[in-house]
Design an enzyme around this catalytic site. Structure first.
Site, PDB file in Angstrom:
ATOM      1  N   LYS A   1      54.930 -22.121  -1.716  1.00 31.01           N
ATOM      2  CA  LYS A   1      54.190 -20.865  -1.733  1.00 31.01           C
ATOM      3  C   LYS A   1      53.442 -20.815  -3.061  1.00 31.01           C
ATOM      4  O   LYS A   1      54.030 -21.117  -4.113  1.00 31.01           O
ATOM      5  CB  LYS A   1      55.166 -19.686  -1.640  1.00 31.01           C
ATOM      6  CG  LYS A   1      55.842 -19.574  -0.287  1.00 31.01           C
ATOM      7  CD  LYS A   1      54.829 -19.172   0.790  1.00 31.01           C
ATOM      8  CE  LYS A   1      55.534 -18.769   2.061  1.00 31.01           C
ATOM      9  NZ  LYS A   1      54.561 -18.346   3.097  1.00 31.01           N
TER      10      LYS A   1
ATOM     11  N   LYS B   1      52.724 -19.351  15.378  1.00 33.95           N
ATOM     12  CA  LYS B   1      53.967 -18.568  15.365  1.00 33.95           C
ATOM     13  C   LYS B   1      53.942 -17.745  16.639  1.00 33.95           C
ATOM     14  O   LYS B   1      53.013 -16.950  16.848  1.00 33.95           O
ATOM     15  CB  LYS B   1      54.012 -17.622  14.154  1.00 33.95           C
ATOM     16  CG  LYS B   1      54.154 -18.322  12.819  1.00 33.95           C
ATOM     17  CD  LYS B   1      54.138 -17.346  11.652  1.00 33.95           C
ATOM     18  CE  LYS B   1      54.286 -18.092  10.329  1.00 33.95           C
ATOM     19  NZ  LYS B   1      53.973 -17.229   9.163  1.00 33.95           N
TER      20      LYS B   1
ATOM     21  N   GLY C   1      57.259 -20.286  10.688  1.00 30.00           N
ATOM     22  CA  GLY C   1      58.513 -19.525  10.713  1.00 30.00           C
ATOM     23  C   GLY C   1      58.335 -18.187  10.030  1.00 30.00           C
ATOM     24  O   GLY C   1      57.377 -17.979   9.271  1.00 30.00           O
TER      25      GLY C   1
ATOM     26  N   GLU D   1      47.351 -23.753   3.358  1.00 22.10           N
ATOM     27  CA  GLU D   1      47.547 -22.741   4.399  1.00 22.10           C
ATOM     28  C   GLU D   1      47.045 -21.382   3.932  1.00 22.10           C
ATOM     29  O   GLU D   1      47.409 -20.914   2.849  1.00 22.10           O
ATOM     30  CB  GLU D   1      49.055 -22.693   4.736  1.00 22.10           C
ATOM     31  CG  GLU D   1      49.429 -21.778   5.885  1.00 22.10           C
ATOM     32  CD  GLU D   1      50.928 -21.866   6.202  1.00 22.10           C
ATOM     33  OE1 GLU D   1      51.580 -22.867   5.834  1.00 22.10           O
ATOM     34  OE2 GLU D   1      51.451 -20.916   6.811  1.00 22.10           O
TER      35      GLU D   1
ATOM     36  N   ASP E   1      47.032 -19.445   9.381  1.00 23.88           N
ATOM     37  CA  ASP E   1      48.248 -18.790   9.863  1.00 23.88           C
ATOM     38  C   ASP E   1      47.848 -17.363  10.254  1.00 23.88           C
ATOM     39  O   ASP E   1      47.480 -17.102  11.417  1.00 23.88           O
ATOM     40  CB  ASP E   1      49.302 -18.842   8.728  1.00 23.88           C
ATOM     41  CG  ASP E   1      50.586 -18.074   9.008  1.00 23.88           C
ATOM     42  OD1 ASP E   1      50.656 -17.332   9.989  1.00 23.88           O
ATOM     43  OD2 ASP E   1      51.552 -18.198   8.218  1.00 23.88           O
TER      44      ASP E   1
ATOM     45  N   ASP F   1      50.946 -22.845   0.654  1.00 29.84           N
ATOM     46  CA  ASP F   1      50.645 -21.660   1.464  1.00 29.84           C
ATOM     47  C   ASP F   1      50.385 -20.490   0.525  1.00 29.84           C
ATOM     48  O   ASP F   1      51.274 -20.078  -0.226  1.00 29.84           O
ATOM     49  CB  ASP F   1      51.842 -21.352   2.388  1.00 29.84           C
ATOM     50  CG  ASP F   1      51.573 -20.195   3.358  1.00 29.84           C
ATOM     51  OD1 ASP F   1      50.475 -19.586   3.283  1.00 29.84           O
ATOM     52  OD2 ASP F   1      52.461 -19.898   4.178  1.00 29.84           O
TER      53      ASP F   1
ATOM     54  N   LYS G   1      56.696 -27.391   1.607  1.00 31.70           N
ATOM     55  CA  LYS G   1      55.587 -26.429   1.491  1.00 31.70           C
ATOM     56  C   LYS G   1      55.891 -25.503   0.335  1.00 31.70           C
ATOM     57  O   LYS G   1      56.969 -24.922   0.262  1.00 31.70           O
ATOM     58  CB  LYS G   1      55.466 -25.661   2.812  1.00 31.70           C
ATOM     59  CG  LYS G   1      54.659 -24.376   2.756  1.00 31.70           C
ATOM     60  CD  LYS G   1      54.423 -23.837   4.167  1.00 31.70           C
ATOM     61  CE  LYS G   1      54.657 -22.347   4.245  1.00 31.70           C
ATOM     62  NZ  LYS G   1      54.447 -21.827   5.619  1.00 31.70           N
TER      63      LYS G   1
ATOM     64  N   SER H   1      59.917 -24.340   3.565  1.00 31.88           N
ATOM     65  CA  SER H   1      58.962 -23.503   2.844  1.00 31.88           C
ATOM     66  C   SER H   1      59.667 -22.957   1.608  1.00 31.88           C
ATOM     67  O   SER H   1      60.681 -22.262   1.740  1.00 31.88           O
ATOM     68  CB  SER H   1      58.514 -22.365   3.771  1.00 31.88           C
ATOM     69  OG  SER H   1      57.752 -21.412   3.070  1.00 31.88           O
TER      70      SER H   1
END
Ligand code: OSB
Ligand code: MG
Length: 364
Positions: free
Chosen positions: A156, A255, A283, A206, A231, A181, A154, A128
């Site tokens: 952000k 998670k 995570g 996400e 998420d 995400d 991934k 990420s």
């Protein structure tokens, strides 16, 4: 309970803020002459979720630990029932439950992955990548983690750090597994921007919308071909059932901390497995203790997509466990075979970085 401050090798920035160290909240339980370790994934500030290290220590000290120690725990179901009378505070519940499950596995001389029903020996992992100050800085990191073998990148994103960035990464790497995400940085008013993301053959988008939303995500999913992954919105089994019933997502990130422990994570996995909904292990910048729990969870059969389980060295110069979590050149991490977590906990190193400790004893 213990808080331990670990410096991060570099700051981690998301749509809700930036941190340059991680205050790790560890829970340690003793029983049958053995110990078990868990990690509360809450942050210092209530930005990802309403829970914080402060609320979690209060809830564990005043409610969960007394319930845990009131009489001998007969299993995960017993413990979950004792915790269920208290509303919410899933990260606090998970921290103590994880410590109990590690202890249980050690008592039974089993790896954690066996105890929770996992069978994979290695799990696929991705990385990420936080928001960077320049596109060049991001591209350097994308190159670096791909060359280390990570199977999925991934990014952000947030408004101002989205379409151009994704377009450039996709242009350089037309074939990689690429996801984004947003950590709730958009609303349905941004429909045009979100629709534009549909052109990049992303593995998933996400949590684009509100942290507790299901309905707007269902509307958005109906307009996109790219799968939405939830998420923040999935914090209980019931929420997962509702999300699937409403069509709010086609993928779920599990998670163990966010959902309140294995007692919720396992049934969410089973539900998704039955319905053919892929899941993956998210995570929270965990220390090796939380990371080891994530490896156990990700060994379950429904975890078909690469998890956010990077090597310890992606975040920390030195981890709290020995050996550190490593990612092989094929982009997989090993699920350990030793009892419980399967790693040695480096108590001396933990002591050195400990900020606070609090011991709660059983009333006799
Ligand atoms: O949304 O998945 C998230 C980190 C902290 C809080 C929320 C998230 C994340 C990550 C990093 O994306 C995942 C990791 O590498 O631990
Ligand atoms: Mg996320």
């Amino acid at each position: 309970m213990r808080s331990v401050r670990l410096p991060l090798k570099e700051a981690f920035e998301t749509s809700f803020g930036s941190i340059d160290s991680r205050l790790i909240f560890l829970v340690w339980v003793e029983g049958n002459g053995l110990s078990g370790w868990g990690e509360v994934v809450a942050a210092e500030e209530p930005r990802y979720s309403y829970e914080t290290i402060g609320t979690a220590s209060h809830v564990i000290r005043d409610y969960l630990a007394p319930a845990f120690m009131a009489k001998p725990v007969t299993g995960l179901t017993d413990l979950a029932a004792r915790f269920a009378v208290f509303k919410g505070h899933n990260m606090a519940k998970a921290g103590l439950e994880l410590a109990y499950v590690d202890l249980l596995a050690r008592i039974q001389h089993k790896p954690l992955s066996d105890l929770v029903g996992g069978s994979r020996k290695r799990v696929p992992v991705g990385v990420s990548l936080g928001i960077q100050s320049t596109l060049a800085a991001l591209l350097e990191r994308v190159d670096r983690y791909l060359s280390l073998g990570y199977q999925r990148i991934k990014l952000k994103i947030m408004p101002d750090w989205d379409l151009e960035v994704v377009a450039e990464v996709r242009r350089r790497y037309p074939e990689i597994l690429l996801s984004v995400d947003a950590n709730s940085a958009y609303t349905l008013k941004d429909m045009d921007r979100l629709r534009a993301l549909d052109d990049f053959n992303l593995l998933m988008i996400e949590q684009p919308l509100d942290h507790d939303d299901l309905l707007d995500h269902a509307k958005l999913q109906s307009e996109l071909k790219t799968p939405i992954c939830l998420d923040e919105s999935i914090n209980t089994l019931r929420r997962a059932q509702h999300a699937l019933a409403l069509g709010s997502c086609r993928i779920i990130n599990i998670k163990v901390g966010r959902v309140g422990g294995y007692s919720q994570a396992l049934p969410i996995h089973d539900l998704c497995f039955e319905r053919g909904i892929p899941v993956w292990c998210g995570g929270m910048l965990e220390s090796g203790i939380g990371r080891a729990h994530n490896l156990a969870l990700a060994s379950l059969p429904g975890f078909t997509l690469p998890g956010d389980i990077s090597a310890s060295s992606r975040y920390f110069d030195r981890d709290l466990i020995v050996p550190a979590v490593e990612v092989a050149a094929d982009g997989t991490a090993e699920v350990p075979l030793g009892d419980g977590l399967g790693f040695e906990v480096d108590v001396d190193y933990i002591e050195r970085y400990t900020e606070t400790t609090e011991r709660i004893d059983r009333k006799v």
